[in-house]
Design a protein around this motif. Structure first.
Motif, mmCIF file in Angstrom:
data_model
loop_
_atom_site.group_PDB
_atom_site.id
_atom_site.type_symbol
_atom_site.label_atom_id
_atom_site.label_comp_id
_atom_site.label_asym_id
_atom_site.label_seq_id
_atom_site.Cartn_x
_atom_site.Cartn_y
_atom_site.Cartn_z
ATOM 1 N N GLU A 65 0.836 -1.209 0.000
ATOM 2 C CA GLU A 65 0.000 0.000 0.000
ATOM 3 C C GLU A 65 0.871 1.259 0.000
ATOM 4 O OE1 GLU A 65 -3.958 -1.695 2.341
ATOM 5 O OE2 GLU A 65 -2.422 -0.629 3.483
ATOM 6 N N ALA A 66 1.919 1.254 0.814
ATOM 7 C CA ALA A 66 2.815 2.413 0.883
ATOM 8 C C ALA A 66 3.592 2.574 -0.417
ATOM 9 C CB ALA A 66 3.772 2.265 2.072
ATOM 10 N N LEU A 67 3.978 1.475 -1.046
ATOM 11 C CA LEU A 67 4.711 1.557 -2.309
ATOM 12 C C LEU A 67 3.826 2.148 -3.403
ATOM 13 C CD1 LEU A 67 7.318 0.971 -3.849
ATOM 14 C CD2 LEU A 67 6.461 -1.353 -4.249
ATOM 15 N N ILE A 68 2.569 1.767 -3.438
ATOM 16 C CA ILE A 68 1.630 2.322 -4.414
ATOM 17 C C ILE A 68 1.466 3.820 -4.196
ATOM 18 C CG2 ILE A 68 -0.801 2.357 -5.121
ATOM 19 C CD1 ILE A 68 -0.767 -0.712 -4.506
ATOM 20 N N LYS A 69 1.367 4.243 -2.933
ATOM 21 C CA LYS A 69 1.184 5.656 -2.601
ATOM 22 C C LYS A 69 2.452 6.483 -2.804
ATOM 23 C CE LYS A 69 -2.396 4.856 0.848
ATOM 24 N NZ LYS A 69 -2.707 4.897 2.281
ATOM 25 N N PHE A 70 3.602 5.828 -2.935
ATOM 26 C CA PHE A 70 4.872 6.531 -3.071
ATOM 27 C C PHE A 70 4.837 7.504 -4.239
ATOM 28 C CE2 PHE A 70 9.219 6.837 -4.736
ATOM 29 C CZ PHE A 70 9.868 7.324 -3.615
ATOM 30 N N GLY A 71 4.271 7.074 -5.352
ATOM 31 C CA GLY A 71 4.127 7.955 -6.512
ATOM 32 C C GLY A 71 5.381 8.044 -7.353
ATOM 33 N N GLY A 72 5.206 8.585 -8.566
ATOM 34 C CA GLY A 72 6.331 8.815 -9.450
ATOM 35 C C GLY A 72 6.907 7.577 -10.101
ATOM 36 N N ILE A 73 6.166 6.482 -10.083
ATOM 37 C CA ILE A 73 6.640 5.233 -10.680
ATOM 38 C C ILE A 73 5.704 4.854 -11.821
ATOM 39 C CG2 ILE A 73 7.083 2.776 -10.302
ATOM 40 C CD1 ILE A 73 7.631 3.500 -7.338
ATOM 41 N N ASP A 74 6.276 4.613 -12.990
ATOM 42 C CA ASP A 74 5.497 4.161 -14.144
ATOM 43 C C ASP A 74 5.344 2.648 -14.046
ATOM 44 O OD1 ASP A 74 4.372 3.499 -16.560
ATOM 45 O OD2 ASP A 74 5.855 4.543 -17.783
ATOM 46 N N TRP A 75 4.256 2.216 -13.451
ATOM 47 C CA TRP A 75 4.026 0.795 -13.177
ATOM 48 C C TRP A 75 3.935 -0.037 -14.452
ATOM 49 C CZ3 TRP A 75 5.289 -0.381 -8.518
ATOM 50 C CH2 TRP A 75 5.106 0.546 -7.488
ATOM 51 N N SER A 76 3.618 0.594 -15.582
ATOM 52 C CA SER A 76 3.526 -0.149 -16.843
ATOM 53 C C SER A 76 4.898 -0.630 -17.319
ATOM 54 C CB SER A 76 2.871 0.714 -17.926
ATOM 55 O OG SER A 76 3.722 1.783 -18.302
ATOM 56 N N ARG A 77 5.964 -0.103 -16.734
ATOM 57 C CA ARG A 77 7.326 -0.482 -17.110
ATOM 58 C C ARG A 77 7.936 -1.493 -16.149
ATOM 59 N NH1 ARG A 77 10.419 4.917 -17.435
ATOM 60 N NH2 ARG A 77 12.119 3.504 -17.956
ATOM 61 N N ILE A 78 7.111 -2.020 -15.249
ATOM 62 C CA ILE A 78 7.612 -2.952 -14.242
ATOM 63 C C ILE A 78 6.907 -4.291 -14.387
ATOM 64 C CG2 ILE A 78 7.864 -3.396 -11.776
ATOM 65 C CD1 ILE A 78 8.033 -0.382 -11.377
ATOM 66 N N VAL A 79 7.693 -5.360 -14.396
ATOM 67 C CA VAL A 79 7.165 -6.713 -14.440
ATOM 68 C C VAL A 79 7.289 -7.292 -13.034
ATOM 69 C CG1 VAL A 79 7.453 -9.026 -15.416
ATOM 70 C CG2 VAL A 79 7.856 -6.997 -16.839
ATOM 71 N N PHE A 80 6.184 -7.807 -12.516
ATOM 72 C CA PHE A 80 6.176 -8.371 -11.166
ATOM 73 C C PHE A 80 6.130 -9.890 -11.210
ATOM 74 C CE2 PHE A 80 4.426 -4.126 -10.524
ATOM 75 C CZ PHE A 80 5.173 -3.699 -9.437
ATOM 76 N N PHE A 81 6.856 -10.496 -10.307
ATOM 77 C CA PHE A 81 6.809 -11.936 -10.117
ATOM 78 C C PHE A 81 6.277 -12.195 -8.711
ATOM 79 C CE2 PHE A 81 10.042 -11.202 -13.276
ATOM 80 C CZ PHE A 81 9.752 -12.151 -14.237
ATOM 81 N N HIS A 82 5.336 -13.081 -8.614
ATOM 82 C CA HIS A 82 4.660 -13.390 -7.363
ATOM 83 C C HIS A 82 5.368 -14.548 -6.687
ATOM 84 C CE1 HIS A 82 1.336 -15.463 -5.158
ATOM 85 N NE2 HIS A 82 1.158 -14.234 -4.740
ATOM 86 N N LEU A 83 5.847 -14.329 -5.479
ATOM 87 C CA LEU A 83 6.528 -15.378 -4.715
ATOM 88 C C LEU A 83 5.494 -16.031 -3.800
ATOM 89 C CD1 LEU A 83 9.143 -16.752 -3.746
ATOM 90 C CD2 LEU A 83 9.357 -14.916 -2.089
ATOM 91 N N ASP A 84 5.171 -17.252 -4.085
ATOM 92 C CA ASP A 84 4.179 -17.992 -3.279
ATOM 93 C C ASP A 84 4.925 -18.861 -2.285
ATOM 94 O OD1 ASP A 84 2.119 -19.403 -2.199
ATOM 95 O OD2 ASP A 84 1.359 -20.176 -4.102
ATOM 96 N N ASP A 85 4.834 -18.514 -1.019
ATOM 97 C CA ASP A 85 5.563 -19.253 0.007
ATOM 98 C C ASP A 85 4.791 -20.447 0.556
ATOM 99 O OD1 ASP A 85 3.674 -17.735 1.259
ATOM 100 O OD2 ASP A 85 4.980 -17.032 2.854
ATOM 101 N N LEU A 86 3.628 -20.740 -0.007
ATOM 102 C CA LEU A 86 2.794 -21.827 0.510
ATOM 103 C C LEU A 86 2.962 -23.128 -0.256
ATOM 104 C CD1 LEU A 86 -0.480 -19.858 1.242
ATOM 105 C CD2 LEU A 86 1.334 -20.469 2.819
ATOM 106 N N SER A 87 3.681 -23.112 -1.358
ATOM 107 C CA SER A 87 3.784 -24.345 -2.135
ATOM 108 C C SER A 87 5.029 -25.123 -1.801
ATOM 109 C CB SER A 87 3.733 -24.058 -3.624
ATOM 110 O OG SER A 87 4.524 -22.988 -3.993
#
Length: 87
Positions: A65-87
């Motif tokens: 939530e805080a990272l989203i509110k930080f601002g000034g980041i073009d999220w369309s230029r970022i690729v996210f990988f989801h780390l699933d710690d339950l598997s």
């Protein structure tokens, strides 16, 4: 987002490792998001995109939530990988 100057923490050094200790979980999340946000902004100054691995779980929600509110980041230029710690 909370003002970074308002965050209270203690800092100390262990060998070459800088350590920050927070009284409040939300302060830690905001400070970590500030560091991550600045780093992402710097990366995007010099490269077309960035890749980020995100941890899951409820402990990460305040940070995200805080990272989203930080601002000034073009999220369309970022690729996210989801780390699933339950598997």
């Amino acid at each position: 987002m909370g003002n970074i100057e308002e965050i209270k923490f203690q800092s100390f050094q262990v060998d070459a490792l800088s350590v920050r200790s927070y009284l409040l979980f939300t302060d830690m999340a905001i400070d970590a998001a500030s560091w991550a946000g600045k780093y992402l902004q710097d990366c995007l100054k010099y490269q077309d995109n960035a890749r980020v691995i995100l941890a899951t779980g409820t402990t990460q929600i305040k940070f995200l939530e805080a990272l989203i509110k930080f601002g000034g980041i073009d999220w369309s230029r970022i690729v996210f990988f989801h780390l699933d710690d339950l598997s």
